[in-house]
Design a protein around this motif. Structure first.
Motif, PDB file in Angstrom:
ATOM      1  N   ARG A  47       0.867  -1.179   0.000  1.00  0.00           N
ATOM      2  CA  ARG A  47       0.000   0.000   0.000  1.00  0.00           C
ATOM      3  C   ARG A  47       0.902   1.227   0.000  1.00  0.00           C
TER       4      ARG A  47
ATOM      5  N   GLU B  81      -4.198   7.749   4.293  1.00  0.00           N
ATOM      6  CA  GLU B  81      -5.316   6.859   3.960  1.00  0.00           C
ATOM      7  C   GLU B  81      -4.970   5.405   4.260  1.00  0.00           C
ATOM      8  N   SER B  82      -3.746   4.988   3.951  1.00  0.00           N
ATOM      9  CA  SER B  82      -3.351   3.607   4.224  1.00  0.00           C
ATOM     10  C   SER B  82      -3.392   3.298   5.719  1.00  0.00           C
TER      11      SER B  82
ATOM     12  N   LEU C 229     -13.907   2.191   4.283  1.00  0.00           N
ATOM     13  CA  LEU C 229     -12.979   3.093   3.595  1.00  0.00           C
ATOM     14  C   LEU C 229     -13.606   3.653   2.319  1.00  0.00           C
ATOM     15  N   ASN C 230     -14.274   2.792   1.564  1.00  0.00           N
ATOM     16  CA  ASN C 230     -14.904   3.260   0.325  1.00  0.00           C
ATOM     17  C   ASN C 230     -16.008   4.268   0.608  1.00  0.00           C
TER      18      ASN C 230
ATOM     19  N   THR D 209      -8.855   7.660  14.449  1.00  0.00           N
ATOM     20  CA  THR D 209      -8.541   8.316  13.171  1.00  0.00           C
ATOM     21  C   THR D 209      -8.308   9.807  13.375  1.00  0.00           C
TER      22      THR D 209
ATOM     23  N   ARG E 257     -14.281   7.490   1.304  1.00  0.00           N
ATOM     24  CA  ARG E 257     -13.814   8.092   0.046  1.00  0.00           C
ATOM     25  C   ARG E 257     -14.945   8.790  -0.694  1.00  0.00           C
TER      26      ARG E 257
ATOM     27  N   ALA F 132     -13.823  -3.559   6.540  1.00  0.00           N
ATOM     28  CA  ALA F 132     -12.924  -2.407   6.585  1.00  0.00           C
ATOM     29  C   ALA F 132     -12.903  -1.677   5.247  1.00  0.00           C
ATOM     30  N   LEU F 133     -12.838  -2.429   4.152  1.00  0.00           N
ATOM     31  CA  LEU F 133     -12.805  -1.798   2.832  1.00  0.00           C
ATOM     32  C   LEU F 133     -14.118  -1.092   2.527  1.00  0.00           C
TER      33      LEU F 133
ATOM     34  N   LEU G 100      -9.073   0.698  10.365  1.00  0.00           N
ATOM     35  CA  LEU G 100     -10.393   0.125  10.099  1.00  0.00           C
ATOM     36  C   LEU G 100     -10.369  -1.400  10.105  1.00  0.00           C
ATOM     37  N   GLU G 101      -9.219  -1.983   9.766  1.00  0.00           N
ATOM     38  CA  GLU G 101      -9.101  -3.449   9.711  1.00  0.00           C
ATOM     39  C   GLU G 101      -8.924  -4.091  11.081  1.00  0.00           C
TER      40      GLU G 101
ATOM     41  N   HIS H 202      -6.941   2.947   6.761  1.00  0.00           N
ATOM     42  CA  HIS H 202      -7.420   1.640   6.307  1.00  0.00           C
ATOM     43  C   HIS H 202      -7.004   0.545   7.291  1.00  0.00           C
TER      44      HIS H 202
END
Length: 209
Positions: free
Chosen positions: A39, A44-45, A64-65, A100, A68, A60-61, A51-52, A48
């Protein structure tokens, strides 16, 4: 500078690990080479990875989406403009919202600088990151492995890694993490790549009924 893996040496390191450990050789024989997961070294990474923590990769994804979609570009300044309610709409828990924000504030204040991390020793990076609320050793390990391509990390706090190594080496379920760390020591200085082989094994292996 700590050793890194790159697209140029990744397969060579996998082959070297397979020569060192017959069980890792079995992974290559059965499933081929793992992806070289990476990554960018960005805010942002790290968001992410936060979030995981303790949820599925898909969950998590999804969060994140959603983030975004709301902010277009995930930056510290834009995160700090969001309310708790807006972050909740992006599937952030209350804890992960605060983690965050702490990270965003640390970057804006200059407490941490991700670009500078690229030239730091691993232990120093860990000291900086784990000083932040909500960032522990697992989050730091994944950041070092994926964003900085540091070659010698074994994330013993990762459930998939723990399950993979126990299954691969036919270890009892109650095997303590300290023993797993000792087993992983034989893969140094390439424990990150060995971990990626283990993740690959875990994701490729048919799940039991």
């Amino acid at each position: 500078m700590p050793q890194q893996f790159t697209p140029d040496n990744f397969y060579t390191i996998c082959d070297r690990l397979a020569e060192m450990d017959a069980d890792l050789a079995h992974i290559l024989q059965m499933h081929g080479y793992p992806p070289m997961w990476s990554r960018p070294n960005t805010f942002e990474s790290l968001v992410h990875i936060i979030l995981e923590q303790q949820v599925s990769l898909a969950s998590a994804l999804s969060a994140l989406n959603k983030l975004r979609e709301r902010v277009q570009e995930v930056t510290p300044a834009r995160i700090l403009l969001l309310t708790d309610a807006e972050l909740k709409e992006c599937y952030f828990s209350r804890q992960k919202s605060s983690y965050t924000r702490y990270l965003a504030e640390a970057i804006i204040s200059g407490q941490i600088d991700l670009a500078v991390f690229e030239h730091m020793e691993d232990d120093e990076i860990r000291r900086h990151l784990t000083a932040l609320k909500g960032i522990g050793n697992w989050t730091t390990d994944v950041y070092l492995m994926f964003a900085l391509q540091r070659a010698d990390h074994f994330p013993v706090g990762d459930l998939a890694i723990v399950n993979a190594i126990k299954a691969l080496k036919s270890l009892p379920k109650e095997t303590p993490k300290e023993e797993l760390v000792l087993i992983a020591q034989q893969w140094s200085p390439y424990r990150t790549v060995a971990s990626m082989m283990l993740w690959h094994y875990y994701l490729s292996k048919p799940k039991g009924k």
